[in-house]
Write an enzyme that holds these catalytic residues in place. Structure first.
Site, mmCIF file in Angstrom:
data_model
loop_
_atom_site.group_PDB
_atom_site.id
_atom_site.type_symbol
_atom_site.label_atom_id
_atom_site.label_comp_id
_atom_site.label_asym_id
_atom_site.label_seq_id
_atom_site.Cartn_x
_atom_site.Cartn_y
_atom_site.Cartn_z
ATOM 1 N N ASP A 1 -33.482 36.506 146.913
ATOM 2 C CA ASP A 1 -34.648 37.107 145.086
ATOM 3 C C ASP A 1 -35.857 37.793 145.937
ATOM 4 O O ASP A 1 -36.093 38.071 147.640
ATOM 5 C CB ASP A 1 -35.416 35.886 145.761
ATOM 6 C CG ASP A 1 -35.491 35.132 144.195
ATOM 7 O OD1 ASP A 1 -35.496 36.907 143.021
ATOM 8 O OD2 ASP A 1 -35.834 34.070 143.460
ATOM 9 N N ASP B 1 -33.274 35.217 134.469
ATOM 10 C CA ASP B 1 -33.375 34.006 134.994
ATOM 11 C C ASP B 1 -33.176 33.011 132.751
ATOM 12 O O ASP B 1 -33.294 31.846 133.415
ATOM 13 C CB ASP B 1 -35.059 33.755 134.954
ATOM 14 C CG ASP B 1 -34.811 34.020 136.352
ATOM 15 O OD1 ASP B 1 -34.303 33.706 137.130
ATOM 16 O OD2 ASP B 1 -36.220 34.331 137.184
HETATM 17 C C1 GLA Z 1 -36.312 33.456 141.046
HETATM 18 C C2 GLA Z 1 -34.854 33.562 140.311
HETATM 19 C C3 GLA Z 1 -34.343 31.928 140.412
HETATM 20 C C4 GLA Z 1 -34.674 31.109 141.116
HETATM 21 C C5 GLA Z 1 -36.621 31.320 141.185
HETATM 22 C C6 GLA Z 1 -37.204 30.055 142.845
HETATM 23 O O1 GLA Z 1 -37.518 33.160 139.569
HETATM 24 O O2 GLA Z 1 -34.708 34.660 139.655
HETATM 25 O O3 GLA Z 1 -33.203 32.409 140.616
HETATM 26 O O4 GLA Z 1 -34.089 31.249 142.737
HETATM 27 O O5 GLA Z 1 -37.063 32.307 141.805
HETATM 28 O O6 GLA Z 1 -38.997 30.101 143.048
#
Ligand code: GLA
Length: 713
Positions: free
Chosen positions: A456, A526
């Protein structure tokens, strides 16, 4: 032959199944663009190289306008690809081609400045089955003095010249939770730049543009450019009337805050820019790009593999991960048919919320008293692989890592360090940081049976400073960061070839062809609302293959609609399937239904992930019905997904004309249809009359499958 040299004409042709791109090399070493469009039957069809012709003193020479590698030098009108400063302050660059090389699908020209010690290789690689090629520039300092690179794009090209006024630009814009939304606008004179300059690809814009002339999904000319890079980028299109209307597109690294010092003997490579052409509309353009990714871009070790159905607990529990609860979820995920179980954020350091812990990549002892291995073992016993979330390039100020190395983040000495999501960005241009990240992950992967890493990257940059950089190199981190990222991923893949890597940046902030060379797929967004997601996935499909697009089923309901579990799954069937639901709140009946849907997806996922993709409803218009088709490469199997999408109450369904079936083959048609289910119909009638998916009022969806029963005689 993908590269053809017509020596008598001085022409080099990059040729694919359906496209020609033609460059002229003059006797004086000048490279000029000649043609880019449909493949032509005879060399005599190519337009003649442009004549030296000055229209007026306010314009550049016509051949300069069509230069294959325009640089800042001489009369300037089009965007130069290269701008440099030589040691004596000269900023006028004049490259002359002195040799070329052809090797299978590759063409390269060797150029040198007329006076200074700079040599440039312009390299092209052709992908005949994908109707595209890619190009980049490689700069070498062959003298003793430093050369400063101010701007180094990868490539640019005029579209066919003088085609009237109907050019249109299509690109993907958006925001966090609303990535890859299709935008279209008519082109007018001037230069339009689409860019990312926040040290990642970005949510706001994606490094892909297409230019068309009255194209639709299945007809009309489309040219595109897509950059293979996950840092600052820029793509441009410019229209100049001088005297013919010239429309040019191109792109590469962003020159925003950029600078590079090329010392004696050093080389600098730009990223690759993919350029392609379709005369069969946006649909064929997308299929060309998808095929390119499936066959040539994705990391080799998993290129031919189907992507697993995964379970990820982020939306179910956020930071509240611990061994017992994760195990309880894993048991349910296994029953659903998940093949990978991914523990997301919250497993390490003091990571109980987003204010602490990033950088301290050891399991939290309260949550995992005996480390991760007991959970991993149980997950494996349940028949699933184990995956883990990391955000390796980031640090919370409240972490042991930051307390030990406050100088590892991007910053300026007398300025505050602006936090975003309470975190700062590690400066990967520093060798110690690159080493730390590689060693940390290498060690984690060596000590655990982890076969899936979600990588990420959750913020944009601020105080983009590297004040202890080697002299004169403080602006190089924009490029060095991404180079280090790619290097780390490549090394990890080499050492741990069984690990799949998912690329994520708060959802789809790092979706680009460069990322797809290093990650096996992308976390698309997301936003997991199944309706919002259709628009995001539809846009994503314009440039990127369905296989690379992970889609989770969750409880998210931004639209406050009455989504059935079936609809949620159907929305996620568009790419690689994941589940992120709170399975603990599922009833037995829901678990059973979900398991059936997972099983159904597994039956046809090879068609979704490895087949050719067709948008059956118009690009960018999400009204009424959205429908897509997947067709196996041998054209024996097809899957159609149709979604009722903000329908008027009198609009029950839309007839869908299928594409590219074998006209004389007989297909068995099964699924949610008003009339045709259970019938055996020819490819021809399925393409001309089509099928009518059974979509009732409101939010509804249909899955239809076609299987070739009788091949054509
Ligand atoms: C980001 C990712 C999510 C999740 C969060 C965790 O937003 O896109 O899928 O992994 O971080 O903090």
């Amino acid at each position: 032959m993908a590269v053809i040299h017509h020596e008598n004409l001085g022409l080099f042709v990059l040729q694919t199944a359906k496209m020609d791109y033609v460059i002229h090399l003059s006797e004086t070493g000048r490279l000029t663009h000649v043609y880019w469009g449909d493949r032509l039957p005879y060399p005599s069809d190519y337009p003649p190289p442009p004549q030296n012709w000055v229209l007026a003193s306010q314009h550049a020479n016509w051949p300069d306008m069509l230069a294959e590698l325009p640089t800042l030098g001489g009369l300037q009108e089009v965007s130069p690809l290269l701008r440099t400063t030589f040691a004596d302050g000269t900023r006028d660059l004049r490259l002359v081609c002195h040799s070329y090389k052809i090797a299978e699908n590759e063409l390269s020209f060797e150029l040198k400045d007329e006076f200074y010690n700079l040599s440039v290789t312009a390299r092209y690689q052709v992908y005949p089955d994908c109707n595209l090629f890619k190009r980049r520039l490689e700069l070498t300092n062959t003298g003793p003095e430093i050369i400063k690179i101010e701007d180094a794009l990868s490539g640019g090209a005029p579209l066919s010249v003088d085609r009237g006024d109907n050019f249109r630009l299509t690109h993907l814009s958006g925001a966090w939770a609303a990535e890859t939304i299709v935008e279209q606008t008519a082109l007018t004179g001037g230069r339009k730049v689409i860019e990312g300059r926040q040290n990642l690809t970005g949510h706001a814009h994606n490094p892909f543009i297409a230019i068309d002339v009255n194209a639709t999904e299945n007809d009309g000319e489309v040219w595109f450019a897509a950059l293979e890079w996950s840092g600052n980028w820029r793509l441009f299109v410019e229209q100049i009337r001088s005297p013919f209307k010239l429309t040019r597109l191109g792109g590469g690294l962003n020159d925003f805050e950029f600078g590079w010092q090329l010392e004696s003997g050093e080389q600098f490579e730009t990223p690759w820019l993919a350029l392609g052409y379709s005369s069969n509309g946006f649909g064929e353009m997308s299929r060309n790009l998808h095929r390119y990714q499936r066959r040539y871009v994705l990391p080799e070790n998993f290129r031919q593999e189907l992507r697993p159905v995964l379970y990820n607990s982020w939306e179910a529990v956020t930071f509240n991960v611990n061994e017992a609860e994760q195990l309880a979820l894993a048991e349910k995920a296994a029953k659903l048919g998940s093949e990978v179980f991914v523990v997301d954020d919250g497993w390490f350091g003091e990571r109980h919320h987003d204010r602490a812990g990033l950088g301290d990549w050891q399991p939290n002892a309260g949550k995992f008293p005996n480390g991760l291995n007991p959970l991993i073992q149980k997950v494996n016993e349940l028949g699933m692989q184990f995956g883990l979330w990391f955000e390796p390039e980031m640090v919370n100020p409240d972490s042991d890592l930051y307390r030990a190395h406050p100088d590892w983040v991007y910053h300026f000495p007398n300025r505050p360090r602006t936090e975003s999501r309470n975190q700062l960005i590690l400066n990967l241009a520093k060798p110690a940081v690159e080493e730390f990240i590689f060693n940390m992950l290498d060690d984690m992967l060596a000590r655990h049976n982890i076969t899936y890493v979600k990588w990420d990257y959750n913020r944009i940059i601020s105080e983009a400073g590297w004040n202890d950089a080697p002299a004169g190199r403080d602006r190089e981190f924009w490029v060095r960061h991404v180079q280090a990222l790619y290097r780390i991923l490549d090394k990890l893949r080499e050492r741990h070839p069984k690990v799949l890597f998912e690329g994520c940046a708060s959802g789809g902030g790092r979706a680009d062809l460069g990322a797809l060379h290093h990650y096996d797929h992308i976390w698309t967004s997301d936003n997991t609302d199944p309706l919002d997601r259709l628009a995001i996935q539809h846009g994503y499909s314009l440039a990127y293959a369905p296989k690379t697009m992970y889609c989770w089923v969750t409880e998210t309901n931004h639209n406050k609609a009455n989504f059935s579990l079936r609809y949620r799954f159907h929305s996620s069937f568009m790419g690689s399937l994941g589940v992120g639901s709170s399975l603990n709140h599922f009833s037995e009946a829901e678990l059973e239904e979900a398991a059936k849907l997972v099983a159904e997806y597994k039956e046809f996922r090879h068609v979704v992930q490895h087949g050719d993709f067709y948008r059956l409803t118009p690009l960018g218009r999400l009204e009424g019905v959205l429908a897509v088709q997947y067709l196996s490469e041998d054209r024996r199997e097809a899957v159609v997904l149709a979604y009722g999408y903000r329908k008027h109450f009198w609009q029950n369904s839309t007839r869908l004309q299928l594409r590219d079936l074998l006209p004389e083959g007989i297909y068995r048609v099964e699924g949610e249809l008003w009339n045709e289910s259970g019938q055996h119909l020819s490819g021809q009638i399925l393409m001309s009359r089509g099928i009518l998916p059974k979509l009732s009022q409101g939010i509804d969806s249909a899955v239809v499958r076609l299987t070739l029963e009788t091949p054509p005689a």
